[in-house]
Motif scaffolding. Structure first.
Motif, PDB file in Angstrom:
ATOM      1  N   PRO A  48       1.071  -1.569  -0.112  1.00  0.00           N
ATOM      2  CA  PRO A  48      -0.250  -0.248  -0.380  1.00  0.00           C
ATOM      3  C   PRO A  48       0.508   1.190   0.116  1.00  0.00           C
ATOM      4  O   PRO A  48       2.150   0.539   0.286  1.00  0.00           O
ATOM      5  N   ILE A  49       0.226   2.028  -0.802  1.00  0.00           N
ATOM      6  CA  ILE A  49       1.160   4.020  -0.889  1.00  0.00           C
ATOM      7  C   ILE A  49       0.745   4.447   0.999  1.00  0.00           C
ATOM      8  O   ILE A  49      -0.184   4.107   1.567  1.00  0.00           O
ATOM      9  N   ALA A  50       1.954   4.807   1.190  1.00  0.00           N
ATOM     10  CA  ALA A  50       1.497   5.572   2.453  1.00  0.00           C
ATOM     11  C   ALA A  50       1.070   6.652   2.704  1.00  0.00           C
ATOM     12  O   ALA A  50       0.802   7.571   1.769  1.00  0.00           O
ATOM     13  N   ASP A  51       1.024   7.272   3.601  1.00  0.00           N
ATOM     14  CA  ASP A  51      -0.543   8.826   3.458  1.00  0.00           C
ATOM     15  C   ASP A  51       0.890   9.520   4.109  1.00  0.00           C
ATOM     16  O   ASP A  51      -0.070  10.464   3.239  1.00  0.00           O
ATOM     17  N   THR A  52       1.214   9.287   3.598  1.00  0.00           N
ATOM     18  CA  THR A  52       2.067  10.531   3.387  1.00  0.00           C
ATOM     19  C   THR A  52       3.009  11.401   2.718  1.00  0.00           C
ATOM     20  O   THR A  52       3.183  12.352   2.828  1.00  0.00           O
ATOM     21  N   VAL A  53       2.573  10.367   1.361  1.00  0.00           N
ATOM     22  CA  VAL A  53       2.090  10.750  -0.016  1.00  0.00           C
ATOM     23  C   VAL A  53       0.963  11.609  -0.151  1.00  0.00           C
ATOM     24  O   VAL A  53       1.136  12.869  -0.848  1.00  0.00           O
ATOM     25  N   PHE A  54       0.364  11.539   0.948  1.00  0.00           N
ATOM     26  CA  PHE A  54      -1.158  12.231   0.111  1.00  0.00           C
ATOM     27  C   PHE A  54      -0.870  13.451   1.486  1.00  0.00           C
ATOM     28  O   PHE A  54      -0.819  13.946   2.450  1.00  0.00           O
TER      29      PHE A  54
END
Length: 767
Positions: A48-54
């Motif tokens: 999964p993509i880390a929320d820190t990207v958003f």
């Protein structure tokens, strides 16, 4: 045979021997890559993509499969609609139809040259920028409950003049630059002007972002930087990446908080840190008949080189444009509505989570905004045509959108399986996506287009009867444990409208005249062109000079094939009221022999008419070298001749078609073949009927421009193919005659109107 019929059976009992078939619609079939593994086939195996990207993961984020808006999977089903190609009073009609077709998102470019037409004093000067149309468009999209994908360039392509770059921008180019090509580079001065543009766009766009709206509201969900950057190959990749980092950083600096996207831009992929971390590079594809080959190989590349990101198409074929000499969009091969259904279902089969179709709303290249070689119409064979008419492609979208609303995100989260099967029609292929809870989607399609396809596919203990149209595609949805499923898409019934017979409309010929020569002329300084005086239009320009009789006149102009085999700009030369034929020409020059005896040493006045065929929508060194407007030089006996110019054709056309007295009709017989000729007409609308559309049908020799009621409809070219010109209903007069003016310069067949008619077409209602 009942299409919905499915029978459970043992294939061995029926005597069928099941073997793995090369007909499977997988990456292996597309790429012929035997090393491809399940991770390539199913992007869902990535972490999964880390929320820190958003910046706001609670409002909008994505994972390896889908976008999530406010915590829920959302399949983005979007259509391109260029507000700058449709008059603002007609936007609501187009939005209603877009919404009724089932789209939940609208996409648009933002053309810099449209919004900042005059040169500012400095990068801090925003006084020449007018983004009122953009703000009105964003507000209307919100009012209609649509998400927005915003693509402000700075380069937009779009078959639009200069690819969206303002004409005046090249005057800001430094004498010394790091690379020969300045546009789309990381040159510091170019980046300063990019920031000038982005700052203005972001100031308008930021408040319309989804993250600025209440929960449940609509707004901008994706913001694109650059456009189709893979085409640019004259910079090192490191410089290209630095350029993208700066653009993305500028967008963030001025308030863009939604995810940033690119398209056809490899340098943005897989950046583990920095401002490009989290950027999604999108797939654009216009495959026509070869969906699996042309689109599929791009999908494979995307899955291999951008793992962990959802599959997104920024531009999926919704038609195609038309250049000079081509067939019109609806007459081109490979663009029928059935291709839209086949292409869409193939995208779903491959696991896409977001699709934007280019175009869904057609439009018009009004005035001189068409890029070089483009015709006036930008109908694009779109589902909602240039005049707002809907068609069979629109009906297909309605059926597809209903299917996607119900199943789109479930299909995106399903896995694409290797499925051995046997088909009684070897031209029909099968792929299966299976959800975690066991639901199956059987994608059945063919790219054979000469016949109907009927038969049965045997796979996984099932006998699946199918019936496909030529180049057809369908999906059979079978819930886990169910004995019977449902075929999709379920298209709505074709709409039958009460179309009353259309009355004829008389187009009254008011007269014709040779263009009167301008009264006022402006002297050009040595080495300068008209854009130095703030003239950026691409209409006809007169030039005057004097030259010795009998001498050879050399005129520099944009050469042939400056980009994509584009035709050269034209310079007509007249002496003593008569056209002087071209003596010879090269790609960069045209030579004219001035009449008379060279031994006399007498000078004569020379009149030139310059036809600029527009700025190409691509950039490269050859294009940049020809960005200035007008002849590159006019020489005789090796010396540059002084020039005076007059830019009057556009003002005359707008004034004479707007109202008041017609100009005094000067006899065209005064000149055997004048440089520019005007034709004038008028017509009355049909009562107060609002269910018809008006088109001017024009058969003519020569090139020129069409004006109606003070508006420039666009260019007309002798070579065609366009002969009908849409007149927006909001520009028509109901209470007085409508006025038409057509300017024509002579081509190989002269400059004359052979016939002019007003054609009425039924306006399709909102669906």
């Amino acid at each position: 045979m009942d299409m919905a019929k499915i029978t459970w059976l043992s294939l061995a009992f029926c005597g069928w021997t099941v073997v793995a078939s090369a007909q499977n619609m997988t990456d292996l079939a597309v790429m012929n890559d035997k090393s491809a593994d399940r991770q390539v086939l199913n992007i869902g195996t990535n972490p999964p993509i880390a929320d820190t990207v958003f910046l706001h993961p609670d409002r909008i984020r994505y994972d390896h499969r889908c976008f999530q808006i406010e915590g829920k999977d959302v399949f983005i089903f979007s259509g391109s609609f260029h507000y700058f190609r449709v008059p603002r009073p007609l936007w609501a009609d187009r939005f209603r139809k877009l919404k009724a077709a089932g789209f939940n998102c609208v996409e648009t470019y933002v053309p810099w040259n449209w919004h900042e037409r005059n040169m500012p004093r400095s990068v801090q000067d925003d006084s020449q920028i007018d983004l009122g149309d953009l703000e009105a468009f964003l507000q209307m999209a919100e009012d209609f409950g649509l998400y927005v994908i915003l693509r402000p360039g700075p380069y937009i392509c779009a078959e639009w003049s200069g690819g969206g770059f303002p004409q005046w921008l090249m005057r800001k180019k430094p004498e010394e630059t790091a690379y020969k090509v300045w546009l789309q580079s990381d040159d510091p001065e170019f980046m300063r002007w990019n920031e000038h543009w982005y700052r203005a766009v972001c100031r308008v766009a930021a408040p319309y972002q989804l993250t600025e709206k209440p929960v449940g509201g609509k707004g901008i969900i994706l913001f694109q930087v650059e456009n189709e950057f893979n085409r640019v190959n004259w910079f090192p990749k490191e410089a290209k990446r630095g350029y993208l980092e700066q653009l993305a950083g500028i967008a963030r600096k001025y308030g863009i908080e939604v995810p940033v996207i690119t398209c056809w831009t490899d340098e943005s992929r897989n950046m583990g840190e920095g401002v490009l971390n989290g950027v999604v590079d999108m797939v654009n594809s216009y495959p026509r008949w070869q969906v699996e080959k042309n689109f599929g190989r791009l999908v494979n590349l995307q899955m291999k080189t951008q793992p962990g990101k959802p599959l997104v198409s920024g531009e999926l074929q919704g038609g195609w444009c038309c250049e000079l000499g081509w067939p019109l969009s609806w007459e081109q091969d490979g663009l029928p509505p059935v291709q839209t259904q086949n292409l869409t279902l193939y995208a779903l089969e491959r696991g896409f989570g977001a699709l934007n179709f280019y175009m869904v709303v057609g439009g018009t290249n009004f005035d001189d905004w068409a890029a070089r070689q483009q015709i006036t119409s930008y109908d694009y064979a779109a589902a909602i045509g240039e005049g707002g008419m809907t068609n069979e492609r629109y009906r297909r979208f309605r059926g597809l959108s209903a299917f996607i609303r119900e199943h789109g995100t479930r299909i995106a989260r399903a896995d694409l399986d290797y499925v051995p099967y046997t088909s009684t029609d070897t031209d029909v292929k099968l792929a299966v996506r299976t959800t975690p809870d066991g639901d199956r989607y059987f994608f059945i399609r063919t790219e054979e287009r000469s016949r109907q396809h009927f038969g049965t596919i045997y796979t996984q203990g099932l006998a699946l009867d199918f019936a496909l149209e030529p180049f057809g595609a369908m999906v059979y949805y079978l819930p886990s444990g169910a004995g019977k499923g449902t075929w999709y898409p379920r298209l709505p019934e074709p709409q039958v409208c009460d179309m009353r017979p259309l009355p004829s409309v008389e187009l009254k010929q008011e007269g014709m005249m040779e263009d009167p020569l301008p009264v006022e002329w402006t002297r050009l300084r040595d080495g300068e062109t008209v854009d130095n005086d703030g003239i950026y239009g691409r209409h006809f320009i007169y030039y005057r000079t004097s030259a010795y009789r009998g001498c050879m006149l050399e005129v520099g102009r944009v050469g042939k094939s400056v980009m994509n085999r584009s035709a050269a700009d034209t310079v007509l030369v007249a002496v003593d009221g008569k056209l002087v034929p071209i003596d010879r020409e090269t790609p960069e020059k045209a030579y004219y022999r001035i009449p008379g005896d060279s031994a006399s040493r007498q000078k004569t006045d020379v009149l030139l008419l310059f036809e600029n065929r527009g700025l190409h929508h691509h950039t490269n060194a050859a294009v940049e070298a020809h960005w200035k407007i007008g002849p590159a030089f006019v020489r005789s006996r090796g010396e540059d001749l002084p020039l005076r110019y007059a830019y009057t054709e556009k003002a005359c056309g707008e004034r004479w078609s707007a109202g008041g007295d017609w100009p005094h009709l000067i006899s065209v017989s005064q000149s055997e073949n004048p440089l520019l000729k005007w034709h004038f007409y008028s017509f009355e609308t049909v009562g107060d009927r609002d269910d018809v559309l008006y088109f001017l049908r024009l058969e003519h020799a020569g090139n020129g421009f069409v004006y109606v009621n003070g508006h420039c409809i666009g260019r007309c070219y002798q070579e065609g193919p366009q002969r009908e010109y849409y007149i927006p209903e909001c520009w028509l007069h109901q209470d007085r005659p409508n006025r038409v003016a057509v300017s024509l310069r002579p081509c190989s067949q002269g400059n004359a109107v052979e016939s002019a008619l007003i054609i009425l077409k039924n306006r399709t209602p909102d669906r």
